[in-house]
Scaffold this motif. Structure first.
Motif, PDB file in Angstrom:
ATOM      1  N   ASP B 297       3.198   9.921   0.251  1.00 35.83           N
ATOM      2  CA  ASP B 297       1.698   8.923   0.199  1.00 35.83           C
ATOM      3  C   ASP B 297       2.568   7.498  -0.009  1.00 35.83           C
ATOM      4  O   ASP B 297       3.231   7.255  -0.973  1.00 35.83           O
ATOM      5  CB  ASP B 297       0.842   9.271  -0.653  1.00 35.83           C
ATOM      6  CG  ASP B 297       1.260   9.760  -1.947  1.00 35.83           C
ATOM      7  OD1 ASP B 297       2.563  10.300  -1.983  1.00 35.83           O
ATOM      8  OD2 ASP B 297       0.780   9.532  -3.177  1.00 35.83           O
ATOM      9  N   VAL B 298       1.710   6.337   0.476  1.00 32.37           N
ATOM     10  CA  VAL B 298       2.169   5.048   0.128  1.00 32.37           C
ATOM     11  C   VAL B 298       0.646   4.463  -0.065  1.00 32.37           C
ATOM     12  O   VAL B 298       0.305   3.732   0.586  1.00 32.37           O
ATOM     13  CB  VAL B 298       2.962   4.393   1.251  1.00 32.37           C
ATOM     14  CG1 VAL B 298       3.353   2.723   0.643  1.00 32.37           C
ATOM     15  CG2 VAL B 298       4.195   4.963   1.437  1.00 32.37           C
ATOM     16  N   PRO B 299       0.045   4.651  -1.354  1.00 31.71           N
ATOM     17  CA  PRO B 299      -1.057   4.367  -1.736  1.00 31.71           C
ATOM     18  C   PRO B 299      -1.231   2.633  -2.274  1.00 31.71           C
ATOM     19  O   PRO B 299      -1.327   2.365  -3.209  1.00 31.71           O
ATOM     20  CB  PRO B 299      -1.746   5.256  -2.705  1.00 31.71           C
ATOM     21  CG  PRO B 299      -0.382   5.615  -3.384  1.00 31.71           C
ATOM     22  CD  PRO B 299       0.403   5.409  -2.594  1.00 31.71           C
ATOM     23  N   ASP B 315      -3.336   1.553   2.433  1.00 30.10           N
ATOM     24  CA  ASP B 315      -2.855   3.299   2.183  1.00 30.10           C
ATOM     25  C   ASP B 315      -1.970   3.399   3.574  1.00 30.10           C
ATOM     26  O   ASP B 315      -2.591   3.311   4.530  1.00 30.10           O
ATOM     27  CB  ASP B 315      -3.991   4.072   1.995  1.00 30.10           C
ATOM     28  CG  ASP B 315      -4.598   3.679   0.725  1.00 30.10           C
ATOM     29  OD1 ASP B 315      -3.824   2.813  -0.100  1.00 30.10           O
ATOM     30  OD2 ASP B 315      -5.723   4.106   0.435  1.00 30.10           O
ATOM     31  N   SER B 316      -0.874   4.004   3.420  1.00 31.31           N
ATOM     32  CA  SER B 316      -0.171   4.700   4.678  1.00 31.31           C
ATOM     33  C   SER B 316       0.516   5.869   4.163  1.00 31.31           C
ATOM     34  O   SER B 316       0.565   6.157   3.049  1.00 31.31           O
ATOM     35  CB  SER B 316       0.748   3.516   5.076  1.00 31.31           C
ATOM     36  OG  SER B 316       1.581   3.151   4.244  1.00 31.31           O
ATOM     37  N   ILE B 317       1.156   6.595   5.270  1.00 33.88           N
ATOM     38  CA  ILE B 317       1.847   8.139   5.089  1.00 33.88           C
ATOM     39  C   ILE B 317       2.877   7.867   5.719  1.00 33.88           C
ATOM     40  O   ILE B 317       3.029   7.326   7.036  1.00 33.88           O
ATOM     41  CB  ILE B 317       0.977   9.111   5.628  1.00 33.88           C
ATOM     42  CG1 ILE B 317      -0.299   9.128   4.809  1.00 33.88           C
ATOM     43  CG2 ILE B 317       1.796  10.417   5.499  1.00 33.88           C
ATOM     44  CD1 ILE B 317      -1.355  10.144   5.164  1.00 33.88           C
ATOM     45  N   HIS B 319       6.169   9.556   7.372  1.00 34.35           N
ATOM     46  CA  HIS B 319       6.005  10.727   8.233  1.00 34.35           C
ATOM     47  C   HIS B 319       7.570  11.074   8.673  1.00 34.35           C
ATOM     48  O   HIS B 319       8.146  10.233   9.439  1.00 34.35           O
ATOM     49  CB  HIS B 319       5.094  10.781   9.420  1.00 34.35           C
ATOM     50  CG  HIS B 319       5.243  11.741  10.523  1.00 34.35           C
ATOM     51  ND1 HIS B 319       4.935  11.464  11.846  1.00 34.35           N
ATOM     52  CD2 HIS B 319       5.205  13.193  10.578  1.00 34.35           C
ATOM     53  CE1 HIS B 319       5.050  12.650  12.487  1.00 34.35           C
ATOM     54  NE2 HIS B 319       5.079  13.578  11.685  1.00 34.35           N
ATOM     55  N   PHE B 543      -0.911  11.350  -4.183  1.00 33.21           N
ATOM     56  CA  PHE B 543      -2.064  11.977  -3.279  1.00 33.21           C
ATOM     57  C   PHE B 543      -1.615  12.969  -2.372  1.00 33.21           C
ATOM     58  O   PHE B 543      -2.328  13.593  -1.795  1.00 33.21           O
ATOM     59  CB  PHE B 543      -2.689  10.889  -2.381  1.00 33.21           C
ATOM     60  CG  PHE B 543      -3.348   9.714  -3.368  1.00 33.21           C
ATOM     61  CD1 PHE B 543      -4.506   9.997  -3.774  1.00 33.21           C
ATOM     62  CD2 PHE B 543      -2.497   8.590  -3.735  1.00 33.21           C
ATOM     63  CE1 PHE B 543      -5.275   9.097  -4.540  1.00 33.21           C
ATOM     64  CE2 PHE B 543      -3.280   7.704  -4.599  1.00 33.21           C
ATOM     65  CZ  PHE B 543      -4.798   8.020  -5.071  1.00 33.21           C
ATOM     66  N   ALA B 712     -10.913  11.085  10.482  1.00 31.71           N
ATOM     67  CA  ALA B 712      -9.690  11.474   9.420  1.00 31.71           C
ATOM     68  C   ALA B 712      -9.835  10.065   8.799  1.00 31.71           C
ATOM     69  O   ALA B 712     -10.262   9.129   9.107  1.00 31.71           O
ATOM     70  CB  ALA B 712      -8.620  11.792  10.042  1.00 31.71           C
ATOM     71  N   SER B 713      -8.891  10.021   7.581  1.00 31.21           N
ATOM     72  CA  SER B 713      -9.051   8.859   6.692  1.00 31.21           C
ATOM     73  C   SER B 713      -8.083   8.097   7.546  1.00 31.21           C
ATOM     74  O   SER B 713      -7.229   8.127   8.407  1.00 31.21           O
ATOM     75  CB  SER B 713      -8.363   9.334   5.216  1.00 31.21           C
ATOM     76  OG  SER B 713      -7.087   9.844   5.611  1.00 31.21           O
ATOM     77  N   GLN B 715      -5.639   6.398   6.212  1.00 33.68           N
ATOM     78  CA  GLN B 715      -4.109   6.538   6.139  1.00 33.68           C
ATOM     79  C   GLN B 715      -3.395   7.562   7.283  1.00 33.68           C
ATOM     80  O   GLN B 715      -2.276   7.667   7.655  1.00 33.68           O
ATOM     81  CB  GLN B 715      -3.650   6.627   4.825  1.00 33.68           C
ATOM     82  CG  GLN B 715      -4.499   7.994   4.009  1.00 33.68           C
ATOM     83  CD  GLN B 715      -5.602   7.705   3.538  1.00 33.68           C
ATOM     84  OE1 GLN B 715      -6.585   6.869   3.902  1.00 33.68           O
ATOM     85  NE2 GLN B 715      -6.206   8.455   2.596  1.00 33.68           N
ATOM     86  N   VAL B 716      -4.260   8.638   7.476  1.00 36.27           N
ATOM     87  CA  VAL B 716      -3.936   9.616   8.372  1.00 36.27           C
ATOM     88  C   VAL B 716      -3.650   9.125   9.603  1.00 36.27           C
ATOM     89  O   VAL B 716      -2.799   9.383  10.485  1.00 36.27           O
ATOM     90  CB  VAL B 716      -4.660  10.770   8.143  1.00 36.27           C
ATOM     91  CG1 VAL B 716      -4.299  11.895   9.508  1.00 36.27           C
ATOM     92  CG2 VAL B 716      -4.737  11.509   7.072  1.00 36.27           C
ATOM     93  N   GLN B 717      -4.841   8.264  10.353  1.00 35.74           N
ATOM     94  CA  GLN B 717      -4.776   7.680  11.493  1.00 35.74           C
ATOM     95  C   GLN B 717      -3.811   6.815  11.646  1.00 35.74           C
ATOM     96  O   GLN B 717      -3.105   6.737  12.682  1.00 35.74           O
ATOM     97  CB  GLN B 717      -6.407   7.210  11.780  1.00 35.74           C
ATOM     98  CG  GLN B 717      -7.119   8.140  11.611  1.00 35.74           C
ATOM     99  CD  GLN B 717      -8.441   7.540  12.658  1.00 35.74           C
ATOM    100  OE1 GLN B 717      -8.705   7.320  13.701  1.00 35.74           O
ATOM    101  NE2 GLN B 717      -9.617   7.713  11.831  1.00 35.74           N
ATOM    102  N   MET B 719      -0.835   6.562  10.298  1.00 32.72           N
ATOM    103  CA  MET B 719       0.564   7.519  10.287  1.00 32.72           C
ATOM    104  C   MET B 719       0.591   7.822  11.714  1.00 32.72           C
ATOM    105  O   MET B 719       1.813   7.620  12.289  1.00 32.72           O
ATOM    106  CB  MET B 719       0.641   8.599   9.193  1.00 32.72           C
ATOM    107  CG  MET B 719       1.970   9.369   9.606  1.00 32.72           C
ATOM    108  SD  MET B 719       1.496  11.139   8.864  1.00 32.72           S
ATOM    109  CE  MET B 719       0.946  11.903  10.292  1.00 32.72           C
ATOM    110  N   PHE B 720      -0.249   8.270  12.379  1.00 37.12           N
ATOM    111  CA  PHE B 720      -0.122   9.096  13.460  1.00 37.12           C
ATOM    112  C   PHE B 720      -0.185   7.812  14.698  1.00 37.12           C
ATOM    113  O   PHE B 720       0.841   7.908  15.479  1.00 37.12           O
ATOM    114  CB  PHE B 720      -1.374   9.953  14.153  1.00 37.12           C
ATOM    115  CG  PHE B 720      -1.216  11.266  13.430  1.00 37.12           C
ATOM    116  CD1 PHE B 720      -0.485  12.147  14.059  1.00 37.12           C
ATOM    117  CD2 PHE B 720      -2.063  11.569  12.512  1.00 37.12           C
ATOM    118  CE1 PHE B 720      -0.173  13.470  13.594  1.00 37.12           C
ATOM    119  CE2 PHE B 720      -1.979  13.005  12.157  1.00 37.12           C
ATOM    120  CZ  PHE B 720      -1.232  13.762  12.758  1.00 37.12           C
TER     121      PHE B 720
END
Lengths: 166, 778
Positions: B297-299, B315-317, B319, B543, B712-713, B715-717, B719-720
């Motif tokens: 997580d990168v909040p 906020d990002s993730i 992967h 997170f 979806a949140s 941050q999830v979107q 990342m994708f």
């Protein structure tokens, strides 16, 4: 370097003395381990199918007794699928995607935030053993973890006859 | 009068130096080695190892002398350092290279730098350092540039060329992890900056010494560019001393064994390393394809993350999908197709940090040998797509804490290898993964000695390790990035930091549950004391979890933060009142708050990345070091092991009951688990599992709907979307798996968050007069 069948059996049970485990870690690998391991596991399972490759503590790729098909099987006897398929797609799943579900297994603040990450628990549909816990983001495809090249392993790497496959 | 050399090129080069005395430039020499390697598959075309085969004992003696000397130099030189990071934690290493910059041997320590210093040497070779600024006996070069291969700016390397009879025959490099780099905020792995330009003092293979003496302009400039000059100076002297010891060692070896034998050894040992990896892979693993993935997580939207750039506030993730292909010949390919894009933070990694870094991990599992060199690199195919977090395509990227995701990205490799070990029966080698090696307690200000100071607590050197297939992970024992790590003595840390210890305890429930549980981490409660204008911040995962469990085991616990201000502890201490001591045993029912003023400002949440915040004396900070992941279904755990864990406060009783199905009694704090009742309860739990579960394909239908509806949140979107933006293959596989309509797409522009860098990027290689060195498939 080699170990007795009894020692390998104890290793599987987690009851092998530390001195021997340490020797296994620090010395060159014993080349007959796979055969001893597979045979020891065969004596521990209740089904008659022949173990081709262990996948996890309760799961194997086996050769079925009569049809000689290679399938993924739980040690309770439940058959999941052809060995080339992703067994998780044939399991049952429980997804911890709420804070309440997460705090069932970890104290407050010590589990992921479910808007970032969920836990997907894959159980055997027959016996309920937990074969795997995935911890991906929501939306993540179910991961096909492992596609072993069993023929090359048996034939070229360890010099054992490849079990028949229908 | 100065004379202009007619051989000068436009870039200021001063011509051909003939350092090798063979008529070749260093670049021509290296190109030849690379070509022979590519053409034959053997390093430098060495199908036969003539020296090793003709004189195996002499070869081994050469190995032992050089390796022993490298380790000796490290152990001796580190005593010069004053920084506990180097002197206590051992965050240094020394490495010997041949003239082409390929690693021959390395010392113990942070051996990720086998490749990073080699990358710096190769950068000097490719960019004609021999012409300008020239390479002479007695020179020293200093580098920490993350854009050419360094992991993060705090790893400062000194590189010394080795000559024999006026001919360049190799290089020696020494690296230390310095305590501060003069970045935007104090501490060696800071978070406040979002680009290279705030990452601290950056040095690109600069000539910083001649005639074995550091240049005065370098000494003056470098020492005033960081917050901790005292540590900086002694770290540099550590590196120089070690490099010079090793240079003398090489000279001694050549005097004794001859230059021909030394140079042959310098190539053959690399080819031997390449073959060594192939044989280890064949001896321990199985051919096939392994697929694993990790995230972190990168909040950055939280108000306690104060960055200077609005476009970084999202906020990002990160992967890291990994496909490992182990081939019939024992070679392997590590493919990270689908990884997310680099970001506006300090967690990006140069591809060499990745390709070199995995050997620090492999030396703890697949290749536990002293023969660590570049040979293993030549047996490995890396696919690190350009533009991803592990191979950025923009020269602005920040790297100060590249480890935030390197440790996590490698989790996939551990699990892949462990699958192979398990299937093959080498259960003793299985490791479910590693801890996310955090929290990083960092900060600075005026310390207890009245000096400008910065701190980076290296207690993270001792996190919990992953569970094995035959035993639990080790508690508070190790960090993936340094096989010789140590948590350090309290007394030393209290000398280095104006922070008193009010507790240092094993962290209950931090290890992942399983038949064998992950090792527990630990926690230290620190009280600010005798400082002025003091700041601190947090750095770690909160997170999300970066490591998973294995084969039914759970991931370890995630992180959280606790800090308290205006505590009233000064008055409580003066009056002899109760104060918080020991661990934050159960954060569901916290106790620290009972022993500080009710009006205290407490931050207790999952925001585990923050930026520099103000701390007064008697404020509190909890440094929680993470545990490792678990292995196997927790319902298979031995009764005695559960009992021991409860009695040692490694496991809270509530979770012994819920997760392990333990039925127990308690008598004066001593727990006794009833085996028969536990067996019966576990049978019920298995039934409860089946009652709440659904067939995976049924669940997939619901999840597909959520994807179609983009539920979806952000941050999830996000990342994708960044992974989709870089990889058509990953996009197609995702759409195929979920049976999405052809026209389904997800773009960053539709997410309503800043997407700087999504379209416009500029790579370092586009700068004039720069040749970058690419060491992976992009």
């Amino acid at each position: 370097m080699s170990y007795t069948n009894e020692q390998v059996s104890h290793l599987i049970e987690g009851t092998l003395d530390w001195e021997t485990v340490f020797r296994m870690l620090s010395m060159p690998k014993d080349h007959t381990r796979f055969e001893q391991y597979r045979d020891a596991l065969q004596t521990k399972v209740t089904f008659k199918d022949r173990i081709v490759l262990p996948l996890s503590p309760h799961m194997y790729i086996v050769q079925t007794v009569n049809a000689k098909k290679w399938v993924v099987k739980c040690d309770c006897g439940h058959e999941f699928c052809d060995y080339r398929e992703n067994w998780k797609l044939h399991a049952v799943i429980y997804v911890r995607d709420t804070e309440e579900a997460m705090t069932e297994v970890y104290p407050k603040l010590m589990a992921p935030d479910v808007s970032w990450q969920v836990y997907r628990e894959y159980y055997c549909p027959t016996c309920g053993v937990m074969h795997d816990v995935e911890a991906p983001t929501p939306w993540y495809p179910v991961i096909h973890d492992f596609e072993p090249d069993i023929e090359t392993f048996y034939k070229d790497w360890i010099g054992l006859p490849v079990p028949e496959r229908a | 009068m100065n004379v202009i050399n007619p051989l000068n090129k436009g870039s200021g080069d001063t011509g051909f130096a003939d350092l090798l005395k063979n008529g070749q430039t260093l670049k021509q020499y290296r190109d030849g080695i690379m070509k022979r390697t590519a053409d034959t598959g053997y390093y430098n075309g060495l199908e036969k190892l003539a020296l090793r085969d003709s004189d195996p004992i002499g070869y081994e003696k050469l190995f032992s002398k050089l390796r022993g000397g490298l380790v000796h130099a490290r152990e001796t030189a580190k005593k010069i350092a004053a920084s506990p990071i180097v002197e206590q934690e051992g965050e240094l290493c020394f490495t010997l290279y041949n003239a082409a910059g390929d690693c021959i041997l390395t010392s113990t320590g942070i051996i990720i730098h086998v490749g990073t210093m080699g990358a710096a040497i190769k950068y000097m070779i490719e960019n004609n350092w021999e012409g300008n600024p020239r390479i002479n006996p007695g020179d020293m070069f200093t580098t920490n540039d993350c854009a050419i291969g360094n992991v993060h700016p705090c790893d400062i390397a000194t590189i010394v060329p080795i000559f024999w009879e006026d001919r360049l025959i190799g290089w020696v490099g020494g690296v230390t992890h310095v305590i501060d780099t003069g970045s935007v905020t104090p501490g060696s792995m800071s978070t406040g900056q979002v680009q290279r330009f705030g990452d601290g003092y950056m040095i690109t293979c600069r000539k910083t010494g001649v005639n074995d003496t550091p240049l005065r302009d370098w000494l003056h400039e470098s020492q005033r560019s960081v917050r901790t000059p005292k540590y900086w100076i002694l770290d540099e002297r550590t590196r120089i001393a070690g490099c010079h010891m090793i240079r003398e060692l090489v000279e001694d070896v050549i005097r004794h064994d001859g230059i021909e034998a030394y140079e042959k050894f310098g190539f053959e040992v690399i080819e031997e390393g390449r073959r060594g990896l192939l044989s280890r892979i064949k001896a321990m693993t199985l051919p096939g394809i392994y697929r694993k993935v990790a995230f972190v997580d990168v909040p950055y939207t939280h108000p306690d993350v104060q960055v200077s750039s609005a476009f970084a506030k999202l906020d990002s993730i990160m992967h890291s999908p990994c496909e490992i292909t182990i081939k019939k010949d024992g070679s392997w390919r590590l493919d990270f197709e689908g990884a997310s894009r680099w970001g506006w933070h300090t967690f990006n990694a140069h591809h060499v940090a990745f390709t070199s870094g995995i050997w620090v991990m492999m030396s703890q599992t697949l290749v536990p040998t002293q023969r660590i060199n570049d040979g293993a690199f030549f047996a490995t195919q890396f696919h690190l797509p350009k533009g991803t977090w592990c191979n950025p395509d923009d020269r602005r990227t920040g790297h100060a804490y590249a480890w935030h995701f390197l440790v996590s990205g490698w989790a996939a490799l551990w699990r892949g290898l462990s699958q192979a070990y398990f299937s093959r029966g080498y259960l003793e080698e299985v490791n479910a993964g590693n801890a996310n090696t955090s929290n990083w307690l960092q900060g600075g200000g005026i310390n207890q000695d009245g000096e400008i100071h910065a701190v980076n607590s290296f207690e993270a050197s001792s996190c919990g390790t992953g569970a094995c297939a035959v035993k639990d992970g080790l508690n508070h024992a190790a960090a993936i990035w340094n096989p010789e790590g140590d948590m350090g003595d309290i007394e030393i840390w209290e000398m280095a930091e104006p922070l008193l210890y009010l507790g240092r305890n094993v962290k209950a429930n931090s290890g992942g549950y399983g038949k064998y549980r992950g090792g527990c981490g630990f926690e230290t409660l620190r009280m600010v004391w005798n400082s002025h204008d003091w700041t601190m911040f947090f750095m770690g995962n909160g997170f999300m979890n970066s490591d998973w469990g294995m084969m039914g085991g759970y991931p370890s616990a995630t992180g959280y933060r606790f800090e308290a201000h205006k505590t009233g502890l000064k008055e409580r201490i003066a009056s002899g009142g109760d104060i918080p001591m020991g661990g934050d045993i159960d954060p569901t029912h916290p106790t620290y708050e009972r022993y500080i003023d009710a009006t205290a400002i407490v931050k207790r949440d999952k925001q585990c990345i923050t930026t520099e915040d103000c701390y007064e004396n008697h404020d509190l900070y909890l440094n929680y070091l993470r545990g490792g992941p678990g292995f196997g279904d927790p319902l298979d755990r031995e009764i005695e092991a559960i009992e021991n864990d409860m009695n040692q406060v490694f496991l809270l009783p509530e979770f012994a009951r819920k997760v392990y199905g333990a039925v127990f009694t308690e008598d004066k704090g001593v727990f006794k688990v009833d085996a028969a009742k536990t067996k019966a309860r576990r049978a019920e739990i298995r039934k409860e599992r089946l009652a709440r579960a659904v067939p995976t394909r049924e669940w997939m239908k619901e999840e597909r709907e959520r994807i179609i509806n983009k539920h979806a949140s952000v941050q999830v979107q996000h990342m994708f979307a960044t992974s989709f933006g870089l990889s058509e293959k990953f996009t197609n596989e995702f759409k195929k798996f979920w049976s999405l309509p052809d026209d389904w797409q997800l773009l960053e522009t539709e997410l309503g968050v800043p997407s700087y860098g999504s379209v416009h990027r500029m790579d370092l290689s586009t700068l004039p007069d720069v040749t970058t060195v690419v060491q992976c498939e992009e």
